[in-house]
Design an enzyme around this catalytic site. Structure first.
Site, mmCIF file in Angstrom:
data_model
loop_
_atom_site.group_PDB
_atom_site.id
_atom_site.type_symbol
_atom_site.label_atom_id
_atom_site.label_comp_id
_atom_site.label_asym_id
_atom_site.label_seq_id
_atom_site.Cartn_x
_atom_site.Cartn_y
_atom_site.Cartn_z
ATOM 1 N N LYS A 93 0.833 -1.222 0.000
ATOM 2 C CA LYS A 93 0.000 0.000 0.000
ATOM 3 C C LYS A 93 0.859 1.260 0.000
ATOM 4 O O LYS A 93 0.786 2.102 0.900
ATOM 5 C CB LYS A 93 -0.956 0.034 1.196
ATOM 6 C CG LYS A 93 -1.995 -1.073 1.195
ATOM 7 C CD LYS A 93 -3.074 -0.839 2.231
ATOM 8 C CE LYS A 93 -4.135 -1.910 2.243
ATOM 9 N NZ LYS A 93 -3.688 -3.217 2.722
HETATM 10 O O1 S5P Z 1 -9.642 -2.263 2.132
HETATM 11 C C1 S5P Z 1 -8.875 -3.173 2.384
HETATM 12 C C2 S5P Z 1 -7.711 -3.404 1.632
HETATM 13 C C3 S5P Z 1 -6.918 -4.507 1.922
HETATM 14 S S1 S5P Z 1 -5.603 -4.878 0.891
HETATM 15 N N1 S5P Z 1 -9.148 -4.042 3.411
HETATM 16 C C4 S5P Z 1 -8.347 -5.097 3.721
HETATM 17 O O2 S5P Z 1 -8.686 -5.839 4.651
HETATM 18 N N2 S5P Z 1 -7.183 -5.316 2.991
HETATM 19 C C5 S5P Z 1 -6.246 -6.427 3.331
HETATM 20 O O3 S5P Z 1 -6.945 -7.668 3.170
HETATM 21 C C6 S5P Z 1 -5.741 -6.390 4.761
HETATM 22 O O4 S5P Z 1 -4.492 -5.720 4.833
HETATM 23 C C7 S5P Z 1 -5.579 -7.867 5.098
HETATM 24 O O5 S5P Z 1 -4.303 -8.318 4.710
HETATM 25 C C8 S5P Z 1 -6.613 -8.559 4.222
HETATM 26 C C9 S5P Z 1 -7.892 -8.927 4.955
HETATM 27 O O6 S5P Z 1 -7.650 -9.853 5.967
HETATM 28 P P1 S5P Z 1 -8.843 -10.538 6.814
HETATM 29 O O7 S5P Z 1 -8.120 -11.367 7.833
HETATM 30 O O8 S5P Z 1 -9.634 -9.441 7.461
HETATM 31 O O9 S5P Z 1 -9.635 -11.352 5.833
#
Ligand code: S5P
Length: 474
Positions: free
Chosen positions: A310
């Site tokens: 990012k």
């Molecule tokens: O808006 C966003 C963008 C990203 S890249 N929301 C997110 O959650 N992410 C990424 O997606 C975040 O950095 C994490 O690595 C992943 C979601 O993880 P989870 O465990 O919540 O599914």
């Protein structure tokens, strides 16, 4: 020959500066001798009402039957509202992007599947904006066969939309308006000549291909294979190829803090994914051998590596962050992502290092978190940005599809098999919701898989849910 009433409306449009003659650069970059800015109508409620009546009359003359109206956002919203209020027709509002919170709807208002909706537009050139609205409303189950426009610039919209099954009804035509203004002595013969020549040469403006490709529920969408064949960027081609071959649109987010654990996850979920997303900066024991090991696993299981860095700084700084430090990201990450917020410099900086290695970048257009500050027009500006950097930008990270361009990949994070949230603002929707209603191509799943008792079986479950949701759209 236009009616006396229309001639007097044209005259007013000219006087208040809605129709202007001179030298103008249009949104497409084209130089034009005439410009129509119907946004000004909001400052003249009597005129707005007069034109709303003309819209109504045009539809009545055409014998068009409809249940609701919808204005193309944003310029045509006042006109559609006026038609709705004046003639008591229910209206819906199309959002340009889904809200990141609450109901996350793309359409506001009450409507039922199968209802007939008429699209109202202020001015058309190619008809692309009408078509975008048609696609979205059709995906929501509305039936659209007709659209009505206040000012038709006569530059191809009628034919373009007809080819796509939509009949366009026009209240005014630009040439008719111009002739009336000439007869009223408002403009000279030379202006008429210049505009006529311009319209003759530019009468076949096409809807840009990325806007003409359908991408919604009710219409056939392109398969990953077909999309691979359309892509210019080798990395996008490769990813769509993997998705087709492995029958997966799953990206696992392996947010763990030790290299050995990450490699174990990569090995475990590898057969089920097209992309593995990591955050190298949370690895406590990151070392120069780790990327090579990860690349070996990626090669073995045929997936690509996405470093979710990012980037968000000025071009010079992101260039160094991408190529230097202990991570030297450009050496091993197929995909990176960045916030477009700093402007073109950020992509120029990243491109300097990434393009020669065949890397690709995703633009973060929307975020999955509650209360995020991404402004409403940000996704649109991001899409525009991507369009100008196709040699490096391979797609978006967001909560809804920004543009139906089949050569960009849409990644959506915030996915779990059940809708839920975490204690730090993360919001989850299901794979089906993300893919079928929001236009995601790739779902990003983190803790839903990495925290599961059996990550391998759970990855297989997400893979099936994601691919089934996509297959049902074909
Ligand atoms: O808006 C966003 C963008 C990203 S890249 N929301 C997110 O959650 N992410 C990424 O997606 C975040 O950095 C994490 O690595 C992943 C979601 O993880 P989870 O465990 O919540 O599914």
């Amino acid at each position: 020959m236009c009616s006396i009433k229309l001639a007097s409306l044209y005259s007013t449009l000219f006087e208040i500066g809605v129709v202007k003659f001179g030298h103008f650069t249009l949104k497409s970059g084209l130089q034009a001798p005439v410009y129509v800015d119907l946004r000004l109508l909001v400052s003249h409620p009597d005129l707005l009402e007069a034109f709303a009546t003309e819209v109504w009359n045009t539809l009545k003359r055409g014998g068009i039957e409809y249940d609701i109206v919808c204005g193309v956002p944003y310029a045509a919203l006042p006109l559609a509202t006026c038609v709705s209020v004046r003639f008591n027709v229910p209206m819906v509002i199309r959002r340009k992007e889904a809200k990141g919170y609450g109901t996350k709807k793309l359409i506001e208002g009450d409507y039922k599947q199968g209802q007939r909706c008429i699209i109202v537009e202020d001015v058309v050139t190619s008809g692309a904006s009408i078509w975008e609205t048609v696609e979205l409303l059709t995906a929501e189950g509305l039936t659209i066969t007709d659209a009505v426009v206040l000012m038709n610039r006569e530059q191809g919209a009628t034919k373009n939309l007809k080819d796509l099954g939509i009949t366009l009804h026009s209240v005014c035509h630009l040439t008719e308006c111009m002739k009336a203004l000439h007869q009223l002595g408002k403009i000279d013969a030379e202006t008429v000549y210049k505009v006529t020549k311009f319209l003759e040469i530019n009468n076949e403006t096409k809807i840009p291909t990325h806007k003409a490709v359908t991408s919604c529920k009710e219409r056939k969408i392109l398969s990953f294979k077909e999309r691979a064949s359309l892509c210019q960027h080798p990395l996008t081609k490769r990813i769509f190829g993997i998705m087709e071959e492995k029958k997966t649109n799953l990206c696992v987010a392996a947010d763990v803090t030790f290299c050995a654990k990450l490699l174990e996850i990569a090995e475990t979920v590898g057969p089920h994914i097209c992309v593995l997303k990591i955050h190298a900066d949370i690895l406590e024991d990151f070392n120069s051998e780790f990327p090579e090991k990860l690349k070996d696993v990626a090669k073995k299981h045929n997936f690509v590596i996405f470093e979710d860095r990012k980037f968000a700084d000025i071009g010079h700084t992101v260039y160094m962050q991408y190529t230097k430090g202990i991570h030297t990201i450009v050496e091993w990450a197929d995909i990176i992502d960045c916030h477009p917020l700093p402007g073109p410099g950020i992509l120029e900086g990243l491109k300097q290092a990434g393009i020669k290695k065949g890397r690709g970048c995703l633009l973060i257009a929307q975020m999955s978190t509650k209360g995020n500050l991404v402004p409403a027009n940000y996704p649109e500006a991001t899409a525009h940005f991507a369009d100008h950097h196709r040699d490096f930008v391979i797609g978006f990270i967001g909560q809804s599809r920004l543009i139906p361009d089949p050569t960009f990949i849409n990644f959506t994070p915030g996915i779990k098999l059940e809708e839920s949230s975490d204690s730090l603002g993360q919001q989850y929707v299901t794979p089906q919701e993300a893919i079928q209603n929001r236009g995601a191509d790739v779902i990003i799943v983190g803790r839903g898989i990495t925290d599961a008792n059996d990550p391998q079986a759970t990855a297989a479950e997400y893979k099936k849910a994601g691919f089934d949701a996509y297959s049902q759209l074909l």
